[in-house]
Design an enzyme around this catalytic site. Structure first.
Site, PDB file in Angstrom:
ATOM      1  N   ARG A 103      23.896  10.864 -49.046  1.00  0.00           N
ATOM      2  CA  ARG A 103      23.284  10.415 -47.665  1.00  0.00           C
ATOM      3  C   ARG A 103      23.937   9.429 -46.975  1.00  0.00           C
ATOM      4  O   ARG A 103      24.217   9.491 -45.673  1.00  0.00           O
ATOM      5  CB  ARG A 103      21.841   9.938 -47.960  1.00  0.00           C
ATOM      6  CG  ARG A 103      20.972   9.339 -46.808  1.00  0.00           C
ATOM      7  CD  ARG A 103      21.284  10.159 -45.386  1.00  0.00           C
ATOM      8  NE  ARG A 103      21.015  11.576 -45.614  1.00  0.00           N
ATOM      9  CZ  ARG A 103      21.477  12.493 -44.854  1.00  0.00           C
ATOM     10  NH1 ARG A 103      22.265  12.116 -43.652  1.00  0.00           N
ATOM     11  NH2 ARG A 103      21.263  13.791 -44.841  1.00  0.00           N
ATOM     12  N   LYS A 138      28.059  -2.728 -26.862  1.00  0.00           N
ATOM     13  CA  LYS A 138      26.577  -2.099 -27.041  1.00  0.00           C
ATOM     14  C   LYS A 138      26.641  -1.233 -28.333  1.00  0.00           C
ATOM     15  O   LYS A 138      26.512  -0.119 -28.114  1.00  0.00           O
ATOM     16  CB  LYS A 138      26.365  -1.526 -25.927  1.00  0.00           C
ATOM     17  CG  LYS A 138      26.125  -2.483 -24.591  1.00  0.00           C
ATOM     18  CD  LYS A 138      25.611  -1.734 -23.423  1.00  0.00           C
ATOM     19  CE  LYS A 138      25.531  -2.703 -22.240  1.00  0.00           C
ATOM     20  NZ  LYS A 138      25.381  -1.894 -21.069  1.00  0.00           N
ATOM     21  N   LYS A 170      31.599 -13.732 -16.275  1.00  0.00           N
ATOM     22  CA  LYS A 170      30.406 -12.881 -15.557  1.00  0.00           C
ATOM     23  C   LYS A 170      29.781 -13.989 -14.431  1.00  0.00           C
ATOM     24  O   LYS A 170      30.111 -15.072 -14.358  1.00  0.00           O
ATOM     25  CB  LYS A 170      29.569 -12.371 -16.326  1.00  0.00           C
ATOM     26  CG  LYS A 170      30.094 -11.475 -17.646  1.00  0.00           C
ATOM     27  CD  LYS A 170      29.087 -10.647 -18.301  1.00  0.00           C
ATOM     28  CE  LYS A 170      29.780  -9.424 -19.271  1.00  0.00           C
ATOM     29  NZ  LYS A 170      28.693  -8.813 -19.784  1.00  0.00           N
ATOM     30  N   GLU A 199      34.431 -10.378 -13.871  1.00  0.00           N
ATOM     31  CA  GLU A 199      33.428  -9.323 -13.353  1.00  0.00           C
ATOM     32  C   GLU A 199      33.159  -9.981 -11.862  1.00  0.00           C
ATOM     33  O   GLU A 199      32.703 -11.180 -11.795  1.00  0.00           O
ATOM     34  CB  GLU A 199      32.208  -9.236 -14.290  1.00  0.00           C
ATOM     35  CG  GLU A 199      31.170  -8.324 -13.675  1.00  0.00           C
ATOM     36  CD  GLU A 199      30.055  -8.260 -14.535  1.00  0.00           C
ATOM     37  OE1 GLU A 199      29.902  -7.555 -15.529  1.00  0.00           O
ATOM     38  OE2 GLU A 199      28.858  -9.047 -14.092  1.00  0.00           O
ATOM     39  N   ASP A 220      31.596  -4.244 -10.636  1.00  0.00           N
ATOM     40  CA  ASP A 220      30.120  -3.977 -11.239  1.00  0.00           C
ATOM     41  C   ASP A 220      29.036  -3.627 -10.385  1.00  0.00           C
ATOM     42  O   ASP A 220      28.871  -4.123  -9.514  1.00  0.00           O
ATOM     43  CB  ASP A 220      29.393  -5.466 -12.082  1.00  0.00           C
ATOM     44  CG  ASP A 220      28.527  -5.076 -12.904  1.00  0.00           C
ATOM     45  OD1 ASP A 220      28.121  -3.997 -13.579  1.00  0.00           O
ATOM     46  OD2 ASP A 220      27.528  -5.798 -12.929  1.00  0.00           O
TER      47      ASP A 220
END
Length: 292
Positions: A103, A138, A170, A199, A220
């Site tokens: 597994r 992420k 940012k 950004e 962005d």
């Protein structure tokens, strides 16, 4: 195989990931595997859907942690596209170790192959445009290096690994310093050797970032008209494309080709590592079935 991008993962990271996974799954001992007589046996690994394979180092390490003498014969390479129904590896070792490692080894393989497979779809969608596909931070907790490795296996490229290996300014940073130029100046003074990504949210901020200088500019959530104007500005005089443009935000497969066709240099996609579709694999004891 995407060998140009897919350098082997750090051995210490693989070992740590595997140790944690086996401790989580086996704990003080595999109660069911103890029923077996610990005899020599074989197994085969079946791919049950079309995919790009990634995660062999983690799969191997799971099995070798429980049986150092296990033999694993792979029939595919990392980053190779595999068809549903293909036997991609055979194993020979002790039956208890084979079932105890099953597994954890499949969890790594299914997750990382899922990341590589979706990455390959995004890479295919922009092929010929000159745009590169980047990942983001992420990622699944504890598996960042593994998933970023899988992105490379799928033909993508890595964004910064973490908060320490690049400066990324940012909205909040720019607000704190009052302007893009002031934020860039502070970042350069404090971290002169690190890549600097800025950004921006408007064309005026883009011009300011290009004039001040940085490693890359991230536009962005620009709409199509603003994005094309950003490309015109960045690639025209006096900048001539020296600073690459990255697109982020609201990117999906349906609109990807149009974004790439506007002339941006790279597109970062959180879905590569955030929305994981695990590829279906099965590890079965015994020899693989004969082909008809």
């Amino acid at each position: 195989m995407n060998s140009a991008h897919c350098a082997p993962p750090p051995a210490d990271v693989v070992a740590a990931n595997v140790a944690a996974a086996l401790a989580e799954d086996i704990g003080p001992g595999d109660a069911t595997a103890a029923l077996l007589d610990d005899a020599a046996d074989s197994a085969y690994l079946l791919c049950k859907e079309d995919c790009v394979v990634a995660g062999r180092p983690w799969f191997d390490a799971c099995h070798r942690a429980l049986d150092p003498d296990v033999r694993i014969d792979w029939r595919c390479e990392e980053g190779e596209r595999i068809a549903k129904g293909t036997v991609i590896a055979t194993l020979a070792g002790r039956n208890r170790a084979l079932v105890s490692a099953e597994r954890a080894s499949l969890n790594f393989l299914q997750t990382l192959s899922g990341t590589a497979t979706i990455t390959a779809r995004y890479v295919d969608a922009v092929r010929g445009t000159g745009a590169a596909i980047l990942d983001t931070r992420k990622t699944l907790p504890g598996l960042r290096v593994a998933q970023k490795y899988a992105v490379r296996a799928g033909g993508g490229m890595n964004h910064r690994l973490a908060l320490y290996d690049a400066v990324m300014l940012k909205e909040n940073h720019i607000r704190a310093f009052g302007s893009v130029a002031a934020a860039i100046a502070r970042a350069r003074a404090l971290h002169p050797a690190l890549p600097l990504i800025v950004e921006v949210e408007t064309l005026d901020e883009l011009r300011e970032a290009l004039a001040t200088g940085c490693t890359r500019v991230l536009i962005d959530d620009f709409d199509a008209d603003a994005r094309r104007e950003a490309v015109r500005i960045a690639k025209g005089a006096p900048y001539h494309g020296r600073i690459p443009l990255e697109v982020s935000g609201g990117v999906d497969l349906a609109g990807l080709r149009a974004i790439a066709g506007d002339g941006v240099d790279c597109i970062s996609v959180g879905a590569l590592t955030k929305h994981v579709h695990a590829v279906d694999f099965s590890l079965k004891l015994g020899p693989p079935p004969r082909a008809d």
